[in-house]
Design an enzyme around this catalytic site. Structure first.
Site, PDB file in Angstrom:
ATOM      1  CG  HIS A 440      -0.485   0.066   2.519  1.00  0.00           C
ATOM      2  ND1 HIS A 440      -1.285   0.301   3.600  1.00  0.00           N
ATOM      3  CD2 HIS A 440       0.775  -0.060   3.006  1.00  0.00           C
ATOM      4  CE1 HIS A 440      -0.541   0.320   4.691  1.00  0.00           C
ATOM      5  NE2 HIS A 440       0.686   0.104   4.367  1.00  0.00           N
ATOM      6  CD  GLU A 441      -0.130   5.950   1.601  1.00  0.00           C
ATOM      7  OE1 GLU A 441       0.366   6.684   0.737  1.00  0.00           O
ATOM      8  OE2 GLU A 441      -1.189   6.239   2.202  1.00  0.00           O
ATOM      9  N   GLY A 442       1.642   2.968  -2.608  1.00  0.00           N
ATOM     10  CA  GLY A 442       2.608   2.797  -3.691  1.00  0.00           C
ATOM     11  C   GLY A 442       3.339   1.487  -3.531  1.00  0.00           C
ATOM     12  CG  HIS A 447       7.755   3.709  -3.380  1.00  0.00           C
ATOM     13  ND1 HIS A 447       7.449   5.001  -3.042  1.00  0.00           N
ATOM     14  CD2 HIS A 447       6.688   2.965  -3.002  1.00  0.00           C
ATOM     15  CE1 HIS A 447       6.251   5.026  -2.460  1.00  0.00           C
ATOM     16  NE2 HIS A 447       5.776   3.799  -2.423  1.00  0.00           N
TER      17      HIS A 447
END
Lengths: 599, 599
Positions: A440-442, A447
């Site tokens: 999650h969150e990318g 990244h």
């Protein structure tokens, strides 16, 4: 000893390594000193110890249930959050003029770490609320702030982030949730949002969803995304709650871990009008969202770190108490068994956990400190420099703990052996909880592409230049200490390797090839940054050993041992990764989908 | 396509790489040919597909429960095992003269892999029974075989292995279960056994526990351990079941994964006489147990491999179907999304899974083949050579798949993203199931010490010499193929590194230091062995590409791509590990327990 926070280490990181006392002398934070901060930590540890930690296993075993009408969560969750709320922690990081405590982010993240360590799924509810409130405080208009911010900082209303959709996970460009303008000023929201943590619950009086949607007629792709406030209950002008806003729970997702946090599929506007309120300007939603994303991503890294810490603290206690086997040179079967912490391979697994977890915590607090530096910057240049350094460190601060503190959890299970594999012990729960953080969150690979595709090259490589300069400052400082000089030299040499590989890969015009090994690049630069973080800790430990410090000698020697472990066992891995990256290895690019023969 | 077995790959491994057809020409296996083996696989795949695979998720979600009287398991388990039993698979590997099918182990392990892939926790029940029956067939006396072996090979009675105790996991030397001789010939067993898989269930009519215990007055430590048959129900002379034998279930362990296999704490003789029947001679129990352990350990490696395969097959199908994002050079947000298998990082994660899983399967089948070679050896020397090679490969065959196919499962989750983290999809279950394999049948570190402390040095290093010779044979053969020559050279060079590090570490007289990095040695030698396994597969693929084979061109190219991945992305890691091992790094040895400050 506490099994969810290591206060001595936290003090060491904040004061001996991080220089928090200097920050507290600035006007912005002049209400606080070391004694008041300690009191705040004491309060957090007490609440976390009484309300968060004891129900962690129960919450995992009794995940929220949806009966078709309501979502049921064990009552301990609501009680815990009440205590958190009563202590004023929801507003801890917000400015005094909006009713917050105006604490530095370094301190609020240290506080958050205590709750995350005690019960990560439970603390997600406030973590998300604070993130949404942050966005409102920064970009909402006065009327929006008047309506929503107060109840959120008081912890009466919670917040969520609604980005993903069932057909659009990593590719936000392809979201289809619609926001149609009306003559009354609000928009009508319609669409589905997936993986929404805290998307439904009965703990808070209202839920404030921050929703990405597209206004018809806007540009395609990410340039046509706008950001909306979409409350569960509409809010009357006097601040009281009005009717339901047609945000319907379509279902709960049943996860491997972090089970205590509801995770939802939400339908907006399926059964009636769902009102949304535009934040800022049309089509700038992604800009607003990503502006706040740095903090959210640091928070994910912190959650990963604390899951790692939970495993480390438990397994080191177990290793001290569990008797099993003898030293290799002892061939007498009748001699007493030794605590397993005396076996070298157990020490290896403890050192690895310590190196991963305490290194990661160092990075998270360093990044938090950069935001504090921005808040107290005396010049635009200082502000910009801290911001650029934060930009380039953020993908690492999110990803590195997610990867390596999960590895730490794997070692914690291994130290407990069969017991570690059972649900009677917490280490397998931490392992399951932590596995989410790479997603999650990318997702991890995103990244890598963010780092290699944007962060290292933006503004002619200025962020990378700043990072390089900061690392070399530490190399110089540590190089002046005889005991640390070999590590300083080693870090410099690996940094040179990384910079050279960066040049080679950025010179490649074929974007497919340039990004082919971006994930390995992320891991490699991450290890170099973590070696830097360990050198900082080692230098502070050396200083304390020679000039005295608050902790025992063993504490500081432990820091040096973990640093040694990182430099001997971890950092050399960088060469292999960079050979692949700098060599523009095409193995993964070349393989055809048909070679996996899924025809 | 099947999500639990890859028949094309199995055929390639058995025939193109493994030369099974040659083995089938020996007298021992002359009843079988490729067509009959294919029929056996068809039967196994049909039963596994109809009875094992469909209930895997249900069994995980509904683990066995103990109501204080009986253990309840979902009825699908019993039905599945009935079908397995009716097909005669319990006796597949046993000699015809005891009622078995006398198939080669290569084939029975291939059959086992199909059931493990479909439902690992369910297949544990027959896996354990076959292991116990094997021990009986090898070391039991005629009366014992008459009583117990028949019902076990018919699958009416199941078997278990009872080694660990609550206070003695990895240290068998310290078990305290007692066996007191009686005048009637049997022994009275008393004590507790922990982590006993299949220790209680109502599926089979009886349970035959193979129990390690100490006869009072015997030598201390492992030299005083004897092996006993301890049935759940005593067996009358006519083979019918008699009274209960006082083996009491003290509790079920609730595990992170492999939940469908009951895992138990058993009390022997707590509430009445518990009769045990000595196998072989007194005090030789560990010898008997370890004699059969090679097969059990290969079986654990196979289970790990099949958990890995389950994740790989599911994630490759998902990657083919799931549309998400665009290629890096495509900046048009309105262009169609691509299947994620076209993203290089997804291909990397698929290649990694393929390299780990198909490499591991190659090793397991190779080791199985060594036992078949022993069965058909024409000379004592051939028999001994196969045995020594198996001895040195066994720690790797158990440990390497456990470590790296778990890593494969991690990638499978990552490819599915948020979906992969939910229990609606099987990949998180495989990840949970697989985590056990690093722990049971000897924890990871124990195998490192076994390899470095015993296997590489036994008989003046003869096993290592044989391994070296076999690898160099492959280096020569592959070196003669132009496309493979760089890999052959590379393998030889890493093998030289490993041999040199081995010499250095064995020359160290300090046992504590010698074993300090044994786990890294295990990983390093494991990677070299796996590179050898991949070179074998690559050579077979090259041969098929130039001379024709049964599979598509893409299949063989996929083998070469996975081999390339292994040589470029995995094998170079060996240098770092061996630097630590050969350099006798003392970081982990030196750190004091107090430095983790658990005072």
């Amino acid at each position: 000893m506490s099994l969810f926070v290591d206060r001595r280490n936290l003090d060491f990181m904040l004061y001996d390594v991080g220089g928090l006392e200097t920050l507290l002398t600035t006007e912005r934070y002049s209400d606080y000193d070391r004694a008041t901060i300690t009191e705040i930590f004491n309060t957090a540890e007490a609440i976390a110890g009484e309300k968060y930690f004891p129900c962690a296993a129960k919450l995992d075993a009794n995940e929220p249930e949806f009966d078709g009408e309501l979502v049921h969560i064990i009552p301990e969750v609501s009680e815990a959050i009440s205590a958190y709320r009563d202590a004023g922690f929801f507003g801890a990081g917000f400015d005094a003029d909006v009713g917050g405590l105006q604490l530095p982010l370094t301190v609020t993240n240290a506080v958050a770490s205590i709750f995350m360590g005690a019960n990560l799924p439970l603390s997600n509810y406030h973590f998300l609320t604070i993130g949404a409130a942050n966005m409102l405080a920064e970009f909402g208009n006065d009327a929006q702030k008047d309506s929503y911010l107060g109840p959120m900082l008081e912890g009466r209303w919670f917040g969520t982030m609604c980005l993903s959709e069932p057909q659009a996970g990593s590719s936000l460009s392809d979201i289809t949730t619609k926001a149609e303008p009306t003559e009354d000023g609000h928009y009508l929201i319609s669409g589905n949002k997936m993986w929404i943590s805290g998307g439904e619950q009965e703990i808070s009086d209202n839920i404030v969803h921050m929703v990405l949607a597209k206004i018809p007629g806007g540009p395609p792709g990410v340039k046509g995304i706008s950001l909306f406030i979409v409350p569960k209950y509409r809010v009357n002008e006097d601040g009281s709650l009005g009717e339901k806003n047609n945000v319907a729970l379509a279902g709960l997702n049943h996860k491997m871990g972090q089970r205590g946090t509801t995770n939802t599929l939400l339908n907006f506007g399926e059964n009636g009008e769902c009102h949304g309120y535009l934040i800022g300007e049309e089509h700038k939603g992604l800009f607003y969202m990503f502006h706040m994303m740095n903090e959210a991503r640091i928070g994910v890294g912190l959650g990963a770190t604390m899951s790692g810490l939970g495993g480390y603290l438990y397994s080191r206690q177990y290793a001290t108490e569990r008797l099993q086997g003898r030293h290799p040179q002892d061939k007498t079967p009748t001699s007493p068994q030794v605590p397993i912490i005396e076996h070298t391979d157990v020490k290896r697994m403890l050192l690895a956990q310590k190196a991963y977890v305490e290194g990661a915590l160092g990075l998270i607090l360093y990044c938090s400190g950069l935001i504090d530096q921005q808040q107290t910057a005396e010049s635009k240049d200082d502000y910009a420099e801290a911001g650029l350094l934060l930009d380039i460190l953020t993908p690492i601060a999110k990803s590195w703990p997610s990867e390596f503190c999960l590895e730490a959890n794997k070692f914690a299970i291994q130290i407990l052996g069969g017991y570690g594999y059972t649900r009677e012990f917490p280490v397998e729960r931490h392992y399951r909880d932590n596995r989410l953080n790479l997603i999650h969150e990318g997702a991890h690979a995103i990244h890598g592409i963010d780092l290699l595709g944007r962060k290292v090259s933006m503004l002619d490589g200025k962020a990378l230049d700043i990072l390089k300069a900061r690392i070399l400052e530490e190399v110089d400082a540590a190089g002046a200490v005889a005991e640390l000089q070999p590590w300083a030299d080693s870090l410099k040499s690996y940094l040179d390797e990384a910079l050279s590989a960066t040049e080679k890969v950025l010179a490649c015009g074929d974007l497919n090839l340039r990004f082919a090994n971006a994930t390995l690049y992320l891991d490699a630069l991450g290890h170099i940054v973590l070696a830097w973080m360990w050198l900082r800790q080692a230098r502070a430990a050396e200083a304390a050993l020679s000039s005295g410090g608050d902790q025992t000698e063993a504490f500081y020697k432990g820091k040096l041992s973990a640093c040694r472990y990182f430099f001997n066992y971890e950092l050399p891995r960088v060469t292999h990764w960079l050979n692949i990256v700098g060599g523009l290895d095409t193995t993964c690019l070349d393989v055809g989908a048909d070679e996996f023969y899924c025809e």
